[in-house]
Design a protein around this motif. Structure first.
Motif, PDB file in Angstrom:
ATOM      1  N   LYS A 276       0.851  -1.192   0.000  1.00 31.61           N
ATOM      2  CA  LYS A 276       0.000   0.000   0.000  1.00 31.61           C
ATOM      3  C   LYS A 276       0.885   1.241   0.000  1.00 31.61           C
ATOM      4  O   LYS A 276       1.924   1.287   0.657  1.00 31.61           O
ATOM      5  CB  LYS A 276      -0.913   0.008   1.223  1.00 31.61           C
ATOM      6  N   SER A 277       0.457   2.252  -0.703  1.00 36.66           N
ATOM      7  CA  SER A 277       1.204   3.490  -0.852  1.00 36.66           C
ATOM      8  C   SER A 277       0.787   4.510   0.211  1.00 36.66           C
ATOM      9  O   SER A 277      -0.405   4.722   0.439  1.00 36.66           O
ATOM     10  CB  SER A 277       0.958   4.071  -2.238  1.00 36.66           C
ATOM     11  N   LYS A 278       1.787   5.151   0.814  1.00 37.97           N
ATOM     12  CA  LYS A 278       1.477   6.220   1.773  1.00 37.97           C
ATOM     13  C   LYS A 278       0.904   7.436   1.060  1.00 37.97           C
ATOM     14  O   LYS A 278       0.087   8.157   1.625  1.00 37.97           O
ATOM     15  CB  LYS A 278       2.729   6.610   2.560  1.00 37.97           C
ATOM     16  N   VAL A 279       1.311   7.665  -0.173  1.00 42.74           N
ATOM     17  CA  VAL A 279       0.794   8.816  -0.923  1.00 42.74           C
ATOM     18  C   VAL A 279      -0.695   8.627  -1.212  1.00 42.74           C
ATOM     19  O   VAL A 279      -1.495   9.541  -1.006  1.00 42.74           O
ATOM     20  CB  VAL A 279       1.589   9.018  -2.238  1.00 42.74           C
ATOM     21  N   VAL A 280      -1.061   7.435  -1.665  1.00 36.29           N
ATOM     22  CA  VAL A 280      -2.483   7.164  -1.939  1.00 36.29           C
ATOM     23  C   VAL A 280      -3.282   7.229  -0.642  1.00 36.29           C
ATOM     24  O   VAL A 280      -4.376   7.801  -0.603  1.00 36.29           O
ATOM     25  CB  VAL A 280      -2.655   5.794  -2.635  1.00 36.29           C
ATOM     26  N   THR A 281      -2.726   6.663   0.430  1.00 34.46           N
ATOM     27  CA  THR A 281      -3.402   6.706   1.726  1.00 34.46           C
ATOM     28  C   THR A 281      -3.623   8.153   2.158  1.00 34.46           C
ATOM     29  O   THR A 281      -4.707   8.517   2.605  1.00 34.46           O
ATOM     30  CB  THR A 281      -2.585   5.958   2.790  1.00 34.46           C
ATOM     31  N   PHE A 282      -2.597   8.991   2.002  1.00 32.67           N
ATOM     32  CA  PHE A 282      -2.728  10.399   2.383  1.00 32.67           C
ATOM     33  C   PHE A 282      -3.797  11.102   1.554  1.00 32.67           C
ATOM     34  O   PHE A 282      -4.627  11.841   2.101  1.00 32.67           O
ATOM     35  CB  PHE A 282      -1.392  11.135   2.230  1.00 32.67           C
ATOM     36  N   LEU A 283      -3.783  10.888   0.236  1.00 31.57           N
ATOM     37  CA  LEU A 283      -4.751  11.568  -0.621  1.00 31.57           C
ATOM     38  C   LEU A 283      -6.183  11.135  -0.302  1.00 31.57           C
ATOM     39  O   LEU A 283      -7.090  11.985  -0.253  1.00 31.57           O
ATOM     40  CB  LEU A 283      -4.425  11.310  -2.093  1.00 31.57           C
ATOM     41  N   LEU A 284      -6.377   9.847  -0.083  1.00 29.25           N
ATOM     42  CA  LEU A 284      -7.713   9.377   0.291  1.00 29.25           C
ATOM     43  C   LEU A 284      -8.142   9.965   1.629  1.00 29.25           C
ATOM     44  O   LEU A 284      -9.294  10.361   1.814  1.00 29.25           O
ATOM     45  CB  LEU A 284      -7.747   7.851   0.341  1.00 29.25           C
ATOM     46  N   TRP A 285      -7.220  10.006   2.582  1.00 29.11           N
ATOM     47  CA  TRP A 285      -7.538  10.565   3.897  1.00 29.11           C
ATOM     48  C   TRP A 285      -7.837  12.061   3.795  1.00 29.11           C
ATOM     49  O   TRP A 285      -8.798  12.552   4.383  1.00 29.11           O
ATOM     50  CB  TRP A 285      -6.386  10.314   4.865  1.00 29.11           C
ATOM     51  N   PHE A 286      -7.022  12.786   3.034  1.00 30.75           N
ATOM     52  CA  PHE A 286      -7.175  14.233   2.943  1.00 30.75           C
ATOM     53  C   PHE A 286      -8.507  14.617   2.300  1.00 30.75           C
ATOM     54  O   PHE A 286      -9.198  15.515   2.776  1.00 30.75           O
ATOM     55  CB  PHE A 286      -6.009  14.840   2.152  1.00 30.75           C
ATOM     56  N   PHE A 287      -8.859  13.924   1.210  1.00 33.01           N
ATOM     57  CA  PHE A 287     -10.062  14.301   0.479  1.00 33.01           C
ATOM     58  C   PHE A 287     -11.316  13.547   0.927  1.00 33.01           C
ATOM     59  O   PHE A 287     -12.415  14.092   0.851  1.00 33.01           O
ATOM     60  CB  PHE A 287      -9.853  14.106  -1.026  1.00 33.01           C
ATOM     61  N   LEU A 288     -11.168  12.294   1.373  1.00 32.37           N
ATOM     62  CA  LEU A 288     -12.327  11.472   1.704  1.00 32.37           C
ATOM     63  C   LEU A 288     -12.224  10.837   3.093  1.00 32.37           C
ATOM     64  O   LEU A 288     -12.898   9.848   3.372  1.00 32.37           O
ATOM     65  CB  LEU A 288     -12.503  10.370   0.646  1.00 32.37           C
ATOM     66  N   GLY A 289     -11.389  11.398   3.945  1.00 35.19           N
ATOM     67  CA  GLY A 289     -11.165  10.810   5.266  1.00 35.19           C
ATOM     68  C   GLY A 289     -12.391  10.769   6.144  1.00 35.19           C
ATOM     69  O   GLY A 289     -12.569   9.847   6.936  1.00 35.19           O
ATOM     70  N   VAL A 290     -13.264  11.724   5.993  1.00 35.98           N
ATOM     71  CA  VAL A 290     -14.451  11.783   6.840  1.00 35.98           C
ATOM     72  C   VAL A 290     -15.400  10.618   6.561  1.00 35.98           C
ATOM     73  O   VAL A 290     -16.219  10.276   7.409  1.00 35.98           O
ATOM     74  CB  VAL A 290     -15.157  13.146   6.703  1.00 35.98           C
ATOM     75  N   ILE A 291     -15.258   9.966   5.416  1.00 32.06           N
ATOM     76  CA  ILE A 291     -16.071   8.785   5.121  1.00 32.06           C
ATOM     77  C   ILE A 291     -15.242   7.496   5.205  1.00 32.06           C
ATOM     78  O   ILE A 291     -15.707   6.436   4.813  1.00 32.06           O
ATOM     79  CB  ILE A 291     -16.784   8.892   3.759  1.00 32.06           C
ATOM     80  N   GLY A 292     -13.997   7.602   5.679  1.00 32.25           N
ATOM     81  CA  GLY A 292     -13.185   6.413   5.937  1.00 32.25           C
ATOM     82  C   GLY A 292     -12.565   5.764   4.714  1.00 32.25           C
ATOM     83  O   GLY A 292     -12.183   4.596   4.762  1.00 32.25           O
ATOM     84  N   ALA A 293     -12.426   6.485   3.614  1.00 34.29           N
ATOM     85  CA  ALA A 293     -11.899   5.905   2.381  1.00 34.29           C
ATOM     86  C   ALA A 293     -10.499   5.326   2.559  1.00 34.29           C
ATOM     87  O   ALA A 293     -10.168   4.295   1.965  1.00 34.29           O
ATOM     88  CB  ALA A 293     -11.891   6.952   1.269  1.00 34.29           C
ATOM     89  N   HIS A 294      -9.673   5.954   3.384  1.00 29.79           N
ATOM     90  CA  HIS A 294      -8.317   5.455   3.603  1.00 29.79           C
ATOM     91  C   HIS A 294      -8.334   4.087   4.280  1.00 29.79           C
ATOM     92  O   HIS A 294      -7.500   3.240   3.995  1.00 29.79           O
ATOM     93  CB  HIS A 294      -7.499   6.463   4.408  1.00 29.79           C
ATOM     94  N   ARG A 295      -9.292   3.833   5.155  1.00 31.52           N
ATOM     95  CA  ARG A 295      -9.399   2.526   5.817  1.00 31.52           C
ATOM     96  C   ARG A 295      -9.863   1.450   4.844  1.00 31.52           C
ATOM     97  O   ARG A 295      -9.383   0.327   4.898  1.00 31.52           O
ATOM     98  CB  ARG A 295     -10.340   2.602   7.017  1.00 31.52           C
ATOM     99  N   PHE A 296     -10.784   1.793   3.950  1.00 27.53           N
ATOM    100  CA  PHE A 296     -11.213   0.829   2.937  1.00 27.53           C
ATOM    101  C   PHE A 296     -10.022   0.460   2.047  1.00 27.53           C
ATOM    102  O   PHE A 296      -9.828  -0.700   1.706  1.00 27.53           O
ATOM    103  CB  PHE A 296     -12.360   1.383   2.095  1.00 27.53           C
ATOM    104  N   TYR A 297      -9.209   1.448   1.675  1.00 30.65           N
ATOM    105  CA  TYR A 297      -8.032   1.200   0.836  1.00 30.65           C
ATOM    106  C   TYR A 297      -7.048   0.271   1.537  1.00 30.65           C
ATOM    107  O   TYR A 297      -6.456  -0.597   0.907  1.00 30.65           O
ATOM    108  CB  TYR A 297      -7.357   2.535   0.483  1.00 30.65           C
ATOM    109  N   LEU A 298      -6.882   0.444   2.835  1.00 29.92           N
ATOM    110  CA  LEU A 298      -5.934  -0.378   3.586  1.00 29.92           C
ATOM    111  C   LEU A 298      -6.487  -1.755   3.927  1.00 29.92           C
ATOM    112  O   LEU A 298      -5.780  -2.586   4.479  1.00 29.92           O
ATOM    113  CB  LEU A 298      -5.514   0.348   4.869  1.00 29.92           C
ATOM    114  N   GLY A 299      -7.745  -2.000   3.612  1.00 29.19           N
ATOM    115  CA  GLY A 299      -8.336  -3.308   3.863  1.00 29.19           C
ATOM    116  C   GLY A 299      -9.010  -3.439   5.211  1.00 29.19           C
ATOM    117  O   GLY A 299      -9.444  -4.525   5.589  1.00 29.19           O
ATOM    118  N   ASP A 300      -9.120  -2.352   5.931  1.00 25.30           N
ATOM    119  CA  ASP A 300      -9.780  -2.346   7.243  1.00 25.30           C
ATOM    120  C   ASP A 300     -11.249  -1.971   7.048  1.00 25.30           C
ATOM    121  O   ASP A 300     -11.689  -0.867   7.395  1.00 25.30           O
ATOM    122  CB  ASP A 300      -9.091  -1.353   8.188  1.00 25.30           C
TER     123      ASP A 300
END
Length: 66
Positions: A4-28
């Motif tokens: 998993k990429s930290k850059v993708v995780t950051f972008l998902l968190w920054f733009f869609l973090g309030v809906i948990g997109a970064h957690r879905f990306y990480l498999g959680d």
């Protein structure tokens, strides 16, 4: 398992973090759903702190680097 990429995780968190997109990306999926349903109750504080945790620690754990 694909790393998993930290850059993708950051972008998902920054733009869609309030809906948990970064957690879905990480498999959680469970935490992603929890943030999606309950994150707004904390006025965005939980998704903010969770995003920092994911960037600092969780991505490394998933990638087997911790």
């Amino acid at each position: 398992m694909q790393k998993k990429s930290k850059v993708v995780t950051f972008l998902l968190w920054f733009f869609l973090g309030v809906i948990g997109a970064h957690r879905f990306y990480l498999g959680d999926i469970g935490l992603g759903i929890a943030i999606l349903l309950l994150g707004w109750l904390t006025f965005g504080i939980w998704p903010f702190i969770d995003g920092i945790y994911c960037l600092v620690k969780r991505v490394d754990v998933i990638n087997g680097e911790a």
